[in-house]
Design a protein around this motif. Structure first.
Motif, short mmCIF file in Angstrom:
data_model
loop_
_atom_site.label_atom_id
_atom_site.label_comp_id
_atom_site.label_asym_id
_atom_site.label_seq_id
_atom_site.Cartn_x
_atom_site.Cartn_y
_atom_site.Cartn_z
N PRO A 98 0.86 -1.27 0.30
CA PRO A 98 -0.12 -0.16 0.14
C PRO A 98 0.49 0.83 -0.58
CG PRO A 98 -0.31 -1.88 1.27
CD PRO A 98 0.04 -2.21 0.73
N ASN A 99 2.05 1.17 0.67
CA ASN A 99 2.66 2.20 1.04
C ASN A 99 3.59 2.91 -0.99
OD1 ASN A 99 5.33 0.86 0.87
ND2 ASN A 99 5.67 1.01 2.85
N GLY A 100 3.56 2.16 -1.45
CA GLY A 100 3.96 1.97 -3.02
C GLY A 100 5.44 1.15 -2.58
N LYS A 101 5.97 0.21 -2.07
CA LYS A 101 6.63 0.21 -2.60
C LYS A 101 7.27 -1.27 -2.51
CE LYS A 101 9.91 1.86 1.67
NZ LYS A 101 10.18 2.22 2.88
N TYR A 102 8.08 -1.56 -3.70
CA TYR A 102 7.81 -3.56 -4.11
C TYR A 102 7.81 -4.44 -2.63
CZ TYR A 102 8.25 -1.05 -9.09
OH TYR A 102 8.02 -0.55 -10.22
N LEU A 103 6.83 -5.10 -3.38
CA LEU A 103 6.82 -6.26 -1.76
C LEU A 103 7.85 -7.03 -2.31
CD1 LEU A 103 3.39 -6.97 -1.67
CD2 LEU A 103 4.80 -6.18 -0.15
N TYR A 104 8.53 -7.25 -3.12
CA TYR A 104 9.39 -8.68 -3.73
C TYR A 104 11.03 -7.68 -4.48
CZ TYR A 104 5.37 -11.17 -3.03
OH TYR A 104 4.22 -11.92 -2.75
N LEU A 105 10.76 -6.53 -4.84
CA LEU A 105 11.65 -6.94 -5.60
C LEU A 105 12.26 -5.13 -5.38
CD1 LEU A 105 10.62 -7.29 -9.27
CD2 LEU A 105 12.24 -8.41 -7.60
N ASN A 106 11.78 -5.19 -3.95
CA ASN A 106 12.90 -3.78 -3.14
C ASN A 106 14.18 -4.14 -2.46
OD1 ASN A 106 13.06 -1.27 -1.99
ND2 ASN A 106 11.43 -1.91 0.20
#
Length: 360
Positions: A98-106
């Motif tokens: 929800p905060n816009g960050k990638y879940l797996y590719l961050n």
């Protein structure tokens, strides 16, 4: 047939490995099978001017345009592009929180290229003006030219000072500026990073091998995130080439700890499950950084490459990719270091050459 080799790096871990196999040392002008070359040599060899064509039984240790992975600005650009492409294709790997960050590719800190992305950086900085950022010149290595900033004024001052009075039109060197990982995992109060070795023999299809014997590189001075220590490189930069000059440098262990010992330490302090998860995430990060460049790298079957991955683990046991080195140092600072690098080269040769030893 005796194998012939040449090398630009007269490092004992290389030459001893080659000679132990009964290979013969020749000059680059002569007929060679195996070339362990510096990056400049590869640039010249693969350059259009040289017109050099390799024959079937020749092999060399760099891909022609490896810089797509190993230059700090290009690495970031390629990872950003890779994520966008996956997102466009509706690939679940590119899902966002929800905060816009990638879940797996961050797995790369928020990074901008200067001067090109200056305005985007300022916008990001203003969202969180208390944050610390780290500036690195794109074309340098071993910690050269790196500094930390936590005020926009410091960046503006740098920008002014780096324009030379004699040549105000000089194109400024490209820098990357990344959000500094200010909650690093500490051991004994000190910051460290991981150096892992990844051998790639092909980008299409992707074939990569992770060397089991990586190590942690420690700072010599205890970590201190306070403002007055912002300029102390011994607190923040883990490069051995930097730390060697610190008063607390220990030449016996060289400020290094093996990955196996790191694993034991983490299993003992944090538990086995989260430790296993960390190492899984490290493998994941390596695979996706390679996939991000797999379509751009000139996949030449005469080439292989051993990359030095630098990874920082934060205190939530999340790994962050800091950079990828095209020519990880083969200098040995300690006895263990020499053994590790000797084994690394031995392993690489065993993977890239067929059992009879002749490249084909």
């Amino acid at each position: 047939m005796r194998i012939t080799f040449c090398t630009d790096l007269e490092k004992s871990v290389l030459v001893n490995n080659f000679e132990k196999r009964g290979w013969i040392h020749v000059n680059p002008e002569e007929e060679w099978n195996f070339y362990w070359a510096g990056m400049q040599t590869c640039r010249n060899l693969f350059g259009l001017e040289s017109g050099y064509r390799m024959n079937d039984n020749q092999i060399i240790n760099h891909f022609p345009n490896h810089h797509e992975l190993t230059r700090k600005d290009l690495l970031v650009k390629n990872i950003k592009r890779y994520r966008k492409e996956l997102e466009r294709d509706g690939n679940p790997l590119a899902a966002r929180a929800p905060n816009g960050k990638y879940l797996y590719l961050n797995f790369v800190p928020v990074t901008f290229v200067l001067p090109a992305d200056y305005n985007m950086f300022v916008e990001e900085y203003r969202k969180n003006p208390q944050s610390t950022w780290i500036m690195k010149p794109c074309g340098k290595s071993q910690g050269a030219g790196i500094f930390l900033i936590n005020k926009l004024s410091k960046l503006k001052r740098w920008s002014r000072e780096s324009k030379t009075p004699f040549n105000p039109n000089l194109v400024k060197e490209t820098y990357v500026i990344s959000r500094y990982i200010d909650n690093p995992l500490l051991i004994g109060g000190k910051k460290f990073d991981l150096r892992l070795y990844v051998l790639v023999t092909s980008f299409r299809p992707l074939k990569a091998y992770l060397f089991k014997l990586g190590f942690c590189r420690f700072c010599t001075v205890k970590y201190d995130a306070s403002m007055q220590e912002l300029d102390n490189i011994f607190v923040h930069l883990t490069n051995v080439s930097v730390q060697r000059h610190g008063g607390d440098y220990n030449s016996m262990h060289g400020g290094k700890l093996s990955v196996d010992n790191l694993r034991l330490y983490l299993e003992g302090t944090r538990g086995k499950t989260v430790t296993d998860n960390l190492f899984k995430n490290i493998t994941w990060l390596i695979v996706h950084s390679l996939k991000a460049v797999s379509y751009i790298i000139s996949n030449d079957k005469h080439c292989f490459e051993c990359y030095g991955y630098d990874i920082i683990i934060d205190n939530n046991l999340k790994p962050w990719l800091i950079e990828v080195n095209a020519s990880p140092s083969l200098t040995s600072t300690t006895v263990n270091d020499r053994i590790l690098k000797y084994k690394l080269i031995d392993n690489i040769i065993s993977v890239v050459l067929p059992p009879n030893g002749i490249p084909e």
